[in-house]
Design an enzyme around this catalytic site. Structure first.
Site, PDB file in Angstrom:
ATOM      1  N   TYR A 129       0.832  -1.208   0.000  1.00 18.29           N
ATOM      2  CA  TYR A 129       0.000   0.000   0.000  1.00 18.29           C
ATOM      3  C   TYR A 129       0.868   1.260   0.000  1.00 18.29           C
ATOM      4  CZ  TYR A 129      -2.985   3.638   2.081  1.00 18.29           C
ATOM      5  OH  TYR A 129      -3.635   4.813   2.351  1.00 18.29           O
ATOM      6  N   LEU A 130       1.872   1.304   0.863  1.00 18.06           N
ATOM      7  CA  LEU A 130       2.725   2.492   0.945  1.00 18.06           C
ATOM      8  C   LEU A 130       3.512   2.711  -0.347  1.00 18.06           C
ATOM      9  CD1 LEU A 130       4.056   2.304   4.615  1.00 18.06           C
ATOM     10  CD2 LEU A 130       2.307   3.843   3.693  1.00 18.06           C
TER      11      LEU A 130
END
Length: 218
Positions: A129-130
């Site tokens: 996600y990051l």
């Protein structure tokens, strides 16, 4: 102003729609499912059913045409797998940015995440996600046709907003109510002098309008 929000049924987006509608802005929210439409209407926004995972740039640009600002607040959500981090958190953000360019909408605000980084290491879903958010941010930064602002909130909570925040290039980690994130977004949309800034946001001691004016150099 007319403002189009991607991820119009999200928790932050619904709060933002209420704020914008209450101050007299015309708001449209892009949603994936027709059954979400009534929630947007109750928030004062026009629901537009359009799936950013399957739409073309032309289709999205058509919904953006005539807008004064675009806000990307979509997200795959905490229950989603690795694949949707790429198709929503990265690809949909890129699509929405390209569509804004095509539609001639310069003001562009993207809701990112603290710690977003294309080079982030790790194999857990949050690591993916990051990286996805970092890739999206990097792409938006490269578009000269957009007056972009990237907002990176800290740990999101459902606590009642206080209206007091810390908004800086680097804040360090901390919590922030979704209410206050929405309030900052509403102010950023209306403050083009924040274009070109990547800002972290946590709870703090400055009123929202003061915090935004401070980073805008006013």
């Amino acid at each position: 102003m007319r403002i189009v929000i991607a991820g119009g049924h999200g928790q932050i987006a619904l709060r933002l729609e209420r704020l914008l509608a209450a101050r007299g802005d015309e708001v449209a929210g892009l949603i994936r499912k027709a059954e979400q439409a009534e929630d947007l209407r109750q928030a004062g926004a026009e629901p537009v059913v359009l799936d950013l995972e399957s739409a073309s740039v032309d289709e999205v640009a058509e919904r953006l045409r005539g807008a004064d600002a675009a806000v990307f607040a979509a997200g795959a959500g905490p229950g989603s797998g690795v694949a949707r981090k790429d198709t929503v958190d990265k690809a949909a953000a890129v699509l929405f940015a390209d569509a804004a360019v095509k539609a001639g909408v310069r003001r562009f605000v993207i809701v990112s995440s603290m710690g977003a980084d294309p080079g982030h290491q790790g194999d857990e879903i949050f690591d993916v996600y990051l990286r996805a958010k970092g890739d999206a941010d990097a792409y938006v930064r490269g578009l000269d046709a957009l007056d972009w602002t990237i907002l990176r909130p800290g740990q999101l909570t459902d606590d009642a907003g206080t209206g007091l925040v810390r908004l800086e290039a680097r804040t360090g980690r901390g919590p922030i109510p979704r209410d206050d994130v929405a309030a900052v977004l509403a102010e950023l949309v209306d403050t083009p002098a924040t274009a070109g800034l990547t800002l972290e946001l946590i709870s703090g001691s400055a009123p929202v309008s003061v915090a935004v004016k401070s980073v805008a150099g006013n």
